[in-house]
Design a protein around this motif. Sequence first.
Motif, PDB file in Angstrom:
ATOM      1  N   ASP A  36       0.844  -1.178   0.000  1.00 53.71           N
ATOM      2  CA  ASP A  36       0.000   0.000   0.000  1.00 53.71           C
ATOM      3  C   ASP A  36       0.886   1.237   0.000  1.00 53.71           C
ATOM      4  N   GLN A  37       0.279   2.386  -0.221  1.00 51.30           N
ATOM      5  CA  GLN A  37       1.043   3.621  -0.310  1.00 51.30           C
ATOM      6  C   GLN A  37       1.592   4.039   1.046  1.00 51.30           C
ATOM      7  N   PRO A  38       2.750   4.707   1.058  1.00 48.85           N
ATOM      8  CA  PRO A  38       3.265   5.254   2.319  1.00 48.85           C
ATOM      9  C   PRO A  38       2.218   6.171   2.956  1.00 48.85           C
ATOM     10  N   GLY A  39       2.076   6.075   4.247  1.00 47.51           N
ATOM     11  CA  GLY A  39       1.086   6.888   4.948  1.00 47.51           C
ATOM     12  C   GLY A  39      -0.264   6.222   5.101  1.00 47.51           C
ATOM     13  N   SER A  40      -0.460   5.097   4.435  1.00 47.40           N
ATOM     14  CA  SER A  40      -1.725   4.379   4.562  1.00 47.40           C
ATOM     15  C   SER A  40      -1.895   3.891   5.994  1.00 47.40           C
ATOM     16  N   PRO A  41      -3.095   4.003   6.550  1.00 49.52           N
ATOM     17  CA  PRO A  41      -3.319   3.521   7.926  1.00 49.52           C
ATOM     18  C   PRO A  41      -3.268   2.000   8.035  1.00 49.52           C
ATOM     19  N   PHE A  42      -3.192   1.314   6.887  1.00 52.28           N
ATOM     20  CA  PHE A  42      -3.191  -0.142   6.906  1.00 52.28           C
ATOM     21  C   PHE A  42      -1.783  -0.748   6.898  1.00 52.28           C
ATOM     22  N   ILE A  43      -0.752   0.098   6.773  1.00 48.47           N
ATOM     23  CA  ILE A  43       0.614  -0.414   6.787  1.00 48.47           C
ATOM     24  C   ILE A  43       0.873  -1.135   8.111  1.00 48.47           C
ATOM     25  N   GLY A  44       1.425  -2.357   8.005  1.00 50.73           N
ATOM     26  CA  GLY A  44       1.718  -3.148   9.177  1.00 50.73           C
ATOM     27  C   GLY A  44       0.593  -4.058   9.620  1.00 50.73           C
ATOM     28  N   LYS A  45      -0.606  -3.841   9.088  1.00 53.74           N
ATOM     29  CA  LYS A  45      -1.739  -4.685   9.465  1.00 53.74           C
ATOM     30  C   LYS A  45      -1.762  -5.962   8.623  1.00 53.74           C
TER      31      LYS A  45
END
Length: 268
Positions: A36-45
């Motif tokens: 996903d794009q940098p800054g996405s709230p889903f990064i790491g999920k």
Amino acid sequence: MKKVRIAIAGASGRMGRMLIETTLKAADAELVAAFDQPGSPFIGKDAGELVSQPCGVAITTDVAAGLAKADCLIDFTRPEGTLHHLELAKAASCGMVIGTTGFSAEGKAAIAAAAESIPVVFAPNMAIGVNAVFKLLEVAARILSEGYDVEVIEAHHRLKIDAPSGTALRMGEVVARELGRDLETCAIYGREGVTGERDAQTIGFSTIRGGDIVGDHTVLFAGIGERIEITHKSSSRMPYASGSLRAARFIAGRKAGLFDMQDVLGLK
């Protein structure tokens, strides 16, 4: 059974989620990376949590690392992002299924150049039904080559950024080729004002954008006293995801080459 290892770009988007769900349900595929794009709230999920199927694959921005584990990247993002991913896929010797539309001539040339090194399926529409329609249009255009005006009408959701859709343009290309015309010179993209009589050699395009329409396409052959309409309507994104997975299976094990869904379905 050896599973096809799949990476998915744009994981949190509508199409990304459908691709994740389809991959997780397939017995012969394995989700190994999701981006996903940098800054996405889903990064790491957990990517699977987006479709209520936790799978242990974390969403990341590190595309290069993810592609090192994958056989194929499926990308339905935007042209600039897809072309960046294409370079990374080439460096990783990873195949790619591209469902993104709206490429410039230069972008299409870059895809063709990359396909000299890796296998790429590039198609305006991955749905199996739409590709069946492409074949039906070949037959219809040959039969209705004289005395019929051709119009292509398409409708999509309000968030789609390119028009006409890639599918509509491919439909026009199929018909134009069978009629011996060049779409670049015979296409009419919308009409306004006093346009005069319709030129019988033109192929018209009408675009509708609104609501959450997944994708409707109609090619109209209008003659004197009759109309023939060939229509495909999508009620969900599942056909695009299922076709994409079929495309990923098709290029698994191939070294290089540029293919489309007509190749994948054996329609050529």
